[in-house]
Design a protein around this motif. Structure first.
Motif, PDB file in Angstrom:
ATOM      1  N   VAL A  19      -1.473  26.347 -23.208  1.00 33.44           N
ATOM      2  CA  VAL A  19      -2.162  26.646 -21.965  1.00 33.44           C
ATOM      3  C   VAL A  19      -3.133  25.796 -21.463  1.00 33.44           C
ATOM      4  N   PRO A  20      -3.343  25.143 -20.493  1.00 37.71           N
ATOM      5  CA  PRO A  20      -4.329  24.417 -19.756  1.00 37.71           C
ATOM      6  C   PRO A  20      -5.577  25.269 -19.823  1.00 37.71           C
ATOM      7  N   VAL A  21      -6.385  24.906 -20.465  1.00 35.35           N
ATOM      8  CA  VAL A  21      -7.979  25.477 -20.419  1.00 35.35           C
ATOM      9  C   VAL A  21      -9.053  24.628 -20.193  1.00 35.35           C
ATOM     10  N   PRO A  22      -9.731  24.557 -19.242  1.00 33.31           N
ATOM     11  CA  PRO A  22     -10.821  23.516 -18.872  1.00 33.31           C
ATOM     12  C   PRO A  22     -11.526  23.222 -20.081  1.00 33.31           C
ATOM     13  N   PRO A  67     -10.873  29.568 -14.944  1.00 33.54           N
ATOM     14  CA  PRO A  67     -11.347  28.237 -14.598  1.00 33.54           C
ATOM     15  C   PRO A  67     -12.407  27.977 -15.325  1.00 33.54           C
ATOM     16  N   ASP A  68     -13.327  28.967 -15.788  1.00 29.47           N
ATOM     17  CA  ASP A  68     -14.449  28.652 -16.275  1.00 29.47           C
ATOM     18  C   ASP A  68     -14.367  28.153 -17.997  1.00 29.47           C
ATOM     19  N   GLY A  69     -13.315  28.031 -18.553  1.00 28.47           N
ATOM     20  CA  GLY A  69     -12.961  27.472 -19.862  1.00 28.47           C
ATOM     21  C   GLY A  69     -12.642  28.773 -20.693  1.00 28.47           C
ATOM     22  N   SER A  70     -12.534  29.917 -20.303  1.00 30.21           N
ATOM     23  CA  SER A  70     -12.543  31.024 -21.335  1.00 30.21           C
ATOM     24  C   SER A  70     -11.169  31.583 -21.101  1.00 30.21           C
ATOM     25  N   ARG A  96     -17.661  31.853 -28.862  1.00 29.58           N
ATOM     26  CA  ARG A  96     -18.091  33.074 -28.590  1.00 29.58           C
ATOM     27  C   ARG A  96     -17.191  34.167 -28.342  1.00 29.58           C
ATOM     28  N   GLY A  97     -17.230  35.342 -28.790  1.00 30.68           N
ATOM     29  CA  GLY A  97     -16.218  36.164 -28.427  1.00 30.68           C
ATOM     30  C   GLY A  97     -17.102  37.366 -27.770  1.00 30.68           C
TER      31      GLY A  97
END
Length: 337
Positions: A19-22, A67-70, A96-97
């Motif tokens: 999955v593309p993640v920033p 979009p924030d990478g999470s 971080r969870g």
């Protein structure tokens, strides 16, 4: 098969995968604060690669890459519904969870396993150039372990012998109609928790039909949720024992059990057999044989005994696939049966 190298609509390449993640997270307002846990993995973790196999299509109501990478997930845990947001600190390092709902503590306790803490990638030894190259390019690949069986079993049953579009649509419609909104901010209110086992058992036949699920797959799911407790107990077993238990349920065979334990157990050796495309992809990548069947695939993967699922996934991520020679599998319509 949990691997993805290009957006081609085949059951093997689309299901799960990357999955593309920033790469860098940006500051955002996550809404009401939840319970928090920070964890430092032993090596690099690529959220898109690790958690990608858990997403059932781009419209999966239980999964969101932001979009924030999470990455956000909504799960039905033994403690109840829970929402989990996972992010990696800029530059790598700490994970971080943050979790909400009755299942928050359960999700945070399992965060390391979810991100591959129980995986042992260091024992893997590439035996082919294409595998070695993919392994080198994907240092953040870890095999996830969710600790939840039905969460992976039900969508895997929906994927039996249909196109991914059909399976993903069925999962999306059924979860949104019979599931519950995920607790907490839940990726802007766009996450849903899958239905309880009893709710699955009470879904009327016409709702299965509207979702495009034939009687065979629906009946398999109904048989599984009626013994939900026994299914979830398989988490405490070895992958081989778990598969044997799952396959006691009529309609669950080696393909479905492998797809399930790859996610629930992080099973590194649970190679998927009975797949429409995987044998030809593995055969082509390792031996130039696009006509390979399951027997030939298993023979080619024998040098990776104990790590065959990881090897197959790396082959899928390599992008080395034969050109398509036949039309795409036609989408079915159970309304005309």
């Amino acid at each position: 098969m949990a691997g993805r190298f290009a957006p081609r609509s085949t059951r093997t390449t689309v299901r799960g995968g990357h999955v593309p993640v920033p790469a860098r997270a940006v500051a955002r307002d996550a809404g009401a604060p939840g319970r928090v846990r920070e964890w430092v993995p032993r090596g690099p973790v690529d959220l898109g690669l690790v958690l990608g196999p858990l997403r059932r299509g781009p419209g999966d109501p239980t999964f969101r890459a932001m979009p924030d990478g999470s990455v956000w997930r909504a799960s039905l845990t033994p403690a109840g519904a829970g929402t989990l947001r996972v992010s990696v600190a800029p530059g790598g390092g700490a994970v971080r969870g943050e979790a909400w709902g009755p299942g928050a503590e359960w999700l945070l306790e399992g965060l390391p396993e979810l991100l591959g803490a129980g995986d042992e990638p260091e024992v893997f030894v590439p035996r082919h150039r294409v595998v070695a190259r993919a392994w080198h390019r994907r240092p953040g690949l870890r095999l996830t372990r969710t600790g939840l069986v039905l969460e992976s079993l039900i969508p895997s049953v929906l994927e039996q012998k249909v196109t991914t579009d059909e399976a993903y649509r069925a999962w999306r419609l059924l979860v949104r109609k019979f599931g519950q909104p995920a607790p907490g901010p839940a990726a802007g209110g766009r996450l849903w928790v899958m239905p309880q086992p009893r709710t699955w058992a009470l879904i009327p036949s016409w709702e299965w039909h509207r979702a495009g699920v034939d009687n065979k797959r629906a009946s398999t799911i109904l048989r599984a949720v009626r013994v939900a407790r026994r299914m979830e107990e398989a988490v405490g077993m070895s992958p081989e024992e778990a598969r044997a238990r799952l396959e006691v349920v009529a309609g669950i065979g080696p393909w479905t059990s492998a797809e399930t334990v790859q996610r629930s157990h992080g099973a590194a050796d649970a190679v998927t057999v009975g797949d429409l495309h995987l044998p030809g992809i593995v055969g082509w990548a390792l031996a130039g044989d696009r006509e390979a069947d399951d027997a030939a695939m298993l023979e080619l993967l024998e040098p990776y005994a104990g790590q065959r699922h990881r090897a197959a996934r790396l082959i899928l991520l390599s992008g080395r696939v034969p050109e398509r020679r036949a039309p795409r599998m036609r989408r079915g319509d159970i309304g005309v049966l």
